[in-house]
Design an enzyme around this catalytic site. Structure first.
Site, mmCIF file in Angstrom:
data_model
loop_
_atom_site.group_PDB
_atom_site.id
_atom_site.type_symbol
_atom_site.label_atom_id
_atom_site.label_comp_id
_atom_site.label_asym_id
_atom_site.label_seq_id
_atom_site.Cartn_x
_atom_site.Cartn_y
_atom_site.Cartn_z
ATOM 1 N N ASP A 233 0.854 -1.188 0.000
ATOM 2 C CA ASP A 233 0.000 0.000 0.000
ATOM 3 C C ASP A 233 0.892 1.240 0.000
ATOM 4 O O ASP A 233 2.012 1.190 -0.484
ATOM 5 C CB ASP A 233 -0.960 -0.033 1.194
ATOM 6 C CG ASP A 233 -2.273 0.680 0.897
ATOM 7 O OD1 ASP A 233 -2.237 1.901 0.693
ATOM 8 O OD2 ASP A 233 -3.331 0.022 0.862
ATOM 9 N N HIS A 256 1.992 1.951 -3.239
ATOM 10 C CA HIS A 256 1.077 2.901 -3.858
ATOM 11 C C HIS A 256 1.608 4.325 -3.850
ATOM 12 O O HIS A 256 0.869 5.267 -4.112
ATOM 13 C CB HIS A 256 -0.290 2.844 -3.171
ATOM 14 C CG HIS A 256 -1.002 1.539 -3.346
ATOM 15 N ND1 HIS A 256 -2.220 1.265 -2.755
ATOM 16 C CD2 HIS A 256 -0.657 0.406 -4.026
ATOM 17 C CE1 HIS A 256 -2.593 0.036 -3.073
ATOM 18 N NE2 HIS A 256 -1.666 -0.501 -3.841
#
Length: 404
Positions: A233, A256
């Site tokens: 993430d 991310h």
């Protein structure tokens, strides 16, 4: 001369720790020179390397150190793998100096997700003065519980616990640790002031859900530096109420990217102000620098952000503002984004739209500055920018051509 004395003091402390660990027969607290305080070795409080749960021994060591009235207290975790359930290390403490929590071994979470009831596996609460260090490993054993994460399909999901959670922690440093496979966030800093995190290595598989490297919210003056973060993430995510946050010399990827948000999910969220991200490298991430707010969000502000000297290596969405995140509401976001500077952003992207600003039609983005943007597309199409509801100002080199 003073430096030589400090080196001698450090050597004495290290030798006593080693002797205490080897003999496993030290008193609960090993008194050193008055200026060095005392060492509280978790082994002398009953901790045992292996699969047996050593949580109670760790709690006893912390409580003894927290109640120590001398100049310095050190909780020491020797080499070895120590299995731990949920831990809450509470203050305020009596020590005249920051408590040192020295992890030379490996802390490994129990694999039963039902053993955790709060936001953190290892939590520090109401502590003023804390140093966590030691070169050890914080192993959340997330691979055993990620299957229970349903946040992708459930907007009201309960996040799995962070490996380390700071709540109401002041004047703290966390450095030189290796985080692996957190159940949720690796390090979560909330309601805290003056926290420095540096020289961290954070690693989890690219497929691991919601394993942000660091999540910072409702905190003032947090500095993250000289760290390598590879997760499933965000490498670093900035939540509501984060002010005066600096991220410097972080290498990120996979993951991310570095994100502000998601903002606006909850009613009456606090503003985000004063963010500096500089001298960072993003490698193969799904986003580069992202600001994201929920569609239909209530009013708040995200302002005063500088992204400077950022290198992108084969990054999707290098620069993106998404104020329709989630897309589940017909109402526009009410988070007002303003005074954002992108300076000296360079490298390569795997998507043809390198700059994508999707701002709210209700509160358009104001004063978004682009200075010396030099991105190259690895494909064959023409590199481009897309902007909606944004006031954009550009100077210097601009690749792709800016949307005005």
């Amino acid at each position: 001369m003073a430096m030589a004395k400090r080196r001698v003091s450090s050597t004495i402390a290290t030798v006593l720790i080693v002797i205490c660990t080897a003999l496993a027969s030290c008193n609960a607290a090993v008194p050193l020179r008055p200026d060095l305080g005392a060492i509280f070795n978790v082994v002398t409080f009953g901790a045992k390397p292996g699969k047996s749960d050593s949580s109670q021994a760790f709690m006893k060591a912390w409580n003894a150190a927290c109640n120590y009235v001398g100049p310095r207290a050190r909780v020491f975790v020797p080499p070895g793998i120590f299995t731990l359930g949920e831990l809450l290390f509470e203050g305020p403490c009596k020590s005249q100096n920051p408590i040192i929590f020295q992890v030379a071994g490996t802390l490994q979470a129990v694999s039963d997700v039902s053993a955790f009831s709060s936001q953190g596996w290892i939590s520090f609460d109401t502590v003023d003065g804390l140093i966590i260090t030691g070169g050890g490993i914080i192993d959340g054993q997330g691979q055993n519980v990620w299957q229970y994460n349903d946040c992708k399909d459930n907007g009201d999901c309960v996040h799995l616990p962070a490996s380390i959670h700071f709540d109401d922690v002041k004047n703290a440093k966390i450095k030189g640790l290796n985080f692996v496979n957190a159940m949720g966030f690796h390090l979560h800093i909330s309601n805290s002031y003056l926290v420095r995190a540096h020289s961290l290595t954070i690693t989890a598989p690219e497929s691991s859900p919601n394993t942000d490297g660091l999540h910072i919210s409702k905190s003032n003056t947090v500095k993250v530096a000289r760290s390598t973060i590879r997760t499933g993430d965000d490498c670093v995510s900035i939540g509501q109420g984060a002010t005066n946050v600096t991220i410097n010399k972080v290498t990120c990827g996979p993951g991310h990217g570095i994100s502000v948000g998601s903002l606006g999910k909850l009613p009456n969220e606090m503003d985000v102000k004063g963010l500096i991200v500089k001298n960072c490298t993003l490698q193969g991430t799904t986003n580069g620098i992202r600001i994201k707010t929920y569609a239909g969000s209530g009013p708040s502000v995200a302002a005063g952000m500088l992204f400077s000297n950022i290198v992108m290596e084969n990054v999707l969405n290098p620069i993106i503002i998404d104020q329709n995140y989630g897309g589940s509401s017909n109402k526009p976001s009410q988070v007002r984004i303003s005074d954002v500077i992108y300076d000296n952003i360079r490298g390569t992207t795997n998507t043809a739209v390198a700059v994508n600003l999707k701002c709210s039609p209700s509160v358009p983005c104001q004063n978004v500055h682009f200075t010396n943007i030099n991105l190259k597309y690895t494909g064959t199409n023409t590199l481009s920018s897309t902007c909606a509801n944004a006031q954009v100002i550009s100077t210097g080199v601009q690749f792709p051509t800016p949307c005005l």
